[in-house]
Design a protein around this motif. Structure first.
Motif, mmCIF file in Angstrom:
data_model
loop_
_atom_site.group_PDB
_atom_site.id
_atom_site.type_symbol
_atom_site.label_atom_id
_atom_site.label_comp_id
_atom_site.label_asym_id
_atom_site.label_seq_id
_atom_site.Cartn_x
_atom_site.Cartn_y
_atom_site.Cartn_z
ATOM 1 N N HIS A 194 -11.153 0.123 1.334
ATOM 2 C CA HIS A 194 -10.274 -0.465 2.364
ATOM 3 C C HIS A 194 -10.179 0.452 3.596
ATOM 4 C CE1 HIS A 194 -8.758 -3.642 -0.350
ATOM 5 N NE2 HIS A 194 -8.898 -2.722 -1.285
ATOM 6 N N PRO A 195 -11.318 0.672 4.278
ATOM 7 C CA PRO A 195 -11.288 1.620 5.418
ATOM 8 C C PRO A 195 -10.327 1.192 6.534
ATOM 9 C CG PRO A 195 -13.366 0.404 5.326
ATOM 10 C CD PRO A 195 -12.646 0.101 4.060
ATOM 11 N N ASP A 196 -10.187 -0.121 6.761
ATOM 12 C CA ASP A 196 -9.284 -0.577 7.828
ATOM 13 C C ASP A 196 -7.838 -0.227 7.518
ATOM 14 O OD1 ASP A 196 -11.475 -1.502 9.063
ATOM 15 O OD2 ASP A 196 -11.107 -3.638 8.657
ATOM 16 N N ASP A 197 -7.428 -0.438 6.256
ATOM 17 C CA ASP A 197 -6.051 -0.101 5.881
ATOM 18 C C ASP A 197 -5.828 1.410 5.927
ATOM 19 O OD1 ASP A 197 -4.751 -2.671 5.266
ATOM 20 O OD2 ASP A 197 -6.348 -2.858 3.793
ATOM 21 N N SER A 199 -3.162 5.742 8.384
ATOM 22 C CA SER A 199 -3.319 7.112 8.875
ATOM 23 C C SER A 199 -2.755 7.230 10.289
ATOM 24 C CB SER A 199 -4.798 7.498 8.852
ATOM 25 O OG SER A 199 -4.946 8.803 9.348
ATOM 26 N N GLN A 200 -3.008 6.207 11.110
ATOM 27 C CA GLN A 200 -2.454 6.213 12.479
ATOM 28 C C GLN A 200 -0.931 6.117 12.460
ATOM 29 O OE1 GLN A 200 -4.259 3.270 15.022
ATOM 30 N NE2 GLN A 200 -6.242 4.304 14.961
ATOM 31 N N TYR A 252 -0.398 5.184 0.929
ATOM 32 C CA TYR A 252 -1.540 5.960 1.401
ATOM 33 C C TYR A 252 -1.166 7.445 1.456
ATOM 34 C CZ TYR A 252 -4.636 8.065 4.880
ATOM 35 O OH TYR A 252 -5.476 8.908 5.546
ATOM 36 N N TRP A 273 0.796 -1.225 0.000
ATOM 37 C CA TRP A 273 0.000 0.000 0.000
ATOM 38 C C TRP A 273 0.837 1.287 0.000
ATOM 39 C CZ3 TRP A 273 -4.610 -1.436 -1.181
ATOM 40 C CH2 TRP A 273 -5.178 -2.593 -0.636
ATOM 41 N N ASN A 292 -7.332 3.525 7.941
ATOM 42 C CA ASN A 292 -7.203 3.922 9.349
ATOM 43 C C ASN A 292 -5.840 3.528 9.919
ATOM 44 O OD1 ASN A 292 -9.632 5.173 9.553
ATOM 45 N ND2 ASN A 292 -10.738 3.335 10.209
ATOM 46 N N ARG A 293 -5.413 2.321 9.608
ATOM 47 C CA ARG A 293 -4.131 1.828 10.127
ATOM 48 C C ARG A 293 -2.978 2.702 9.609
ATOM 49 N NH1 ARG A 293 -0.540 -1.612 7.731
ATOM 50 N NH2 ARG A 293 -1.950 -1.967 5.983
#
Ligand SMILES: [Zn+2]
Length: 513
Positions: A462-465, A470-471, A433, A431, A467-468
């Motif tokens: 892919h909202p989980d990826d 982004s964190q 991002y 990925w 969020n991960r």
């Protein structure tokens, strides 16, 4: 136990005291002690010299604006980089090397300090790398290296701080033919000559002249090892290769002012600079030390040719603007023809050079990691190690217009880029991002395995990826800001303040009572 020896020790002064030839004995004693001391000093000095003389000469070359996929050494079909091909065949090539920012001074500063731009503070050209920064050149000079740099653009003028650690820093283009005539000022600094750059042949001439003197062995002892950085500006626009080099890719037959012709001329400039690199490599190989020279070739950023609507580099951090070659050759230490697939980034360069040549450095300050074990022993690197990208700092929001190709029929390609606030990206595994909170498209996610050209934004799928990643980006930003070299950058104007605040340079909470 051992009473005989103990009594010897106790009685010895008595014996000396009783000796009528005591002054002579004392002289002998002192002379012997001195001789022992001298021998000891000579021994340890000899060890130090031997260690130093085993250190290799180091040649670090940066081609400005050289995107990886336009190097024949990285698979491009035009034979643009014959010298890089030879170096890669004799050493190692990184399949995925990245620049942290698609801008010259910030990326070079990251390469030399092993820090990301957000912590070394050079967020665009014209900002100065602070004196507190510890550079690769300083660390090598401390190890007895003779250090010299030969740069080809005013962007790297010594006033901007990259001269730290170099005994010689050659940034004088006044007598050279350049590609960008300019007089007056640039980024607030006076330009001393008629041009802001020089071609690779002139830069190479200057480096070879210095090398010829530095490579001479002093009478009866080994010379100091050499660290040389050479920067070639040619592939940077305007794409005007020297006529004397010919037209190897047939640009004259193409439609005047076309994108196709611009790319052919860009490729020709790469080939011209690569031919100059051969002269440099040959001279280093011939410079004659018992250890083979360590040669590293890379770039500061790529160049977009409208893959995302824009030509150039500054505002973009898509792959075409940040993917660069990274080739390391050290005969006898790095096996020939090694290709390393895991992604790496420019902050890794300083850490790797120091590790390869056996210099301990304050690595706690490094964002980069040493790639030495991967190079010499084939140790597998972490494919998922995150690498961060940041768009250069813009003074104010708005459209960055396409850059016309000077001296090329005035052609202008592509659309403008809308810049609002800051933009970061993080790459990990498959990925990449992007986050630009103030822009219309605030989040982009690309699957680099399925979509290496980053044409299909799959963030919504892919909202989980998202969020991960982004964190991860937020954690990284907090850590970077905690390790700032300067707060805020010394050259900042009041106009920059809002943007710096949005970067996190000033904490809004700090101002509140
Ligand atoms: Zn550059």
């Amino acid at each position: 136990m051992n009473t005989k020896h103990e009594s010897d020790l106790v009685e010895a002064p008595e014996a000396v005291q009783a000796d009528p030839q005591r002054p002579f004995v004392r002289v002998l004693f002192i002379a012997g002690g001195l001789a022992f001391l001298i021998l000891q000093v000579m021994f340890f000095y000899g060890l130090a010299v031997a260690k130093q003389s085993r250190r290799p000469d180091v040649l670090l070359v940066t081609f400005d604006t050289l995107r990886a996929d336009h190097c024949s050494a990285c698979g491009y079909d035009r034979p643009t980089t014959r010298t890089l091909e030879t170096l890669a065949a004799g050493g190692a090539r990184f399949a995925v090397a990245c620049a942290p920012m698609a801008t010259t001074a910030p990326s070079h500063a990251s390469m030399f300090t092993s820090r990301y731009p957000l912590s070394h503070g050079v967020l665009r050209n014209g900002f100065r790398l602070p004196d507190e920064a510890v550079t690769l050149a300083e660390l090598l000079r401390d190890q007895g290296y003779s250090t010299a740099a030969f740069v080809s653009s005013f962007v790297l003028y010594h006033k901007f701080g990259l001269a730290q650690g170099f005994d010689v820093y050659d940034d004088d283009f006044s007598g050279a033919e350049g590609t960008q005539a300019q007089t007056g000022a640039w980024e607030g600094e006076a330009v001393p000559g008629r041009t802001v750059d020089r071609r690779a042949d002139a830069t190479t001439d200057a480096a070879l002249k210095w090398l010829a003197a530095a490579a001479v062995e002093p009478e009866g002892r080994k010379r100091r090892p050499i660290f040389t950085w050479v920067h070639y500006m040619d592939p940077h626009e305007p794409y005007v290769p020297p006529e004397s080099f010919g037209d190897p890719f047939g640009s004259a037959r193409m439609t005047p002012g076309s994108l196709e012709q611009a790319i052919a001329r860009y490729d020709t400039e790469i080939a011209f600079a690569d031919a100059q690199l051969k002269r440099l490599v040959d001279a280093f190989d011939a410079a004659g030390r018992e250890t083979e020279p360590l040669i590293i070739v890379t770039s500061d950023h790529g160049e977009a040719f409208c893959e995302h609507g824009w030509r150039g580099h500054g505002p973009q951090i898509y792959e075409e603007a940040v993917r660069i070659p990274l080739i390391v050759r050290w005969e006898g230490r790095i096996p020939p023809g090694r290709v390393i697939e895991a992604p790496v980034s420019l902050p890794d360069v300083a850490a790797t050079v120091l590790d390869l040549i056996g210099v301990d450095a304050p690595r706690t300050d490094f964002d980069g990691e040493s790639l030495a074990a991967a190079l010499t022993k084939g140790v597998r690197l972490d494919d998922d190690r995150p690498h961060v990208f940041q768009r250069r700092l813009y003074e104010r929001d708005g459209a960055v217009e396409p850059i016309p190709l000077r001296e090329m029929d005035g052609a202008t390609f592509g659309q403008s880029v809308e810049v609002r606030g800051v933009k970061f990206a993080i790459r990990s595994g498959r990925w990449k991002y992007y986050e630009a909170r103030e822009e219309r498209v605030a989040r982009e996610l690309y699957d680099l395995r399925a979509d290496p050209g980053e044409q299909s934004n799959v963030a919504a799928d892919h909202p989980d990826d998202v969020n991960r990643l982004s964190q991860m980006l937020n954690t990284w930003r907090r850590r970077q800001l905690a390790g700032l070299l300067q707060r805020p950058p010394q050259t900042v104007t009041s106009q920059d303040r809002a943007i710096l605040e949005s970067l996190g340079y000033t904490e809004p909470d700090d101002d509140d009572p």
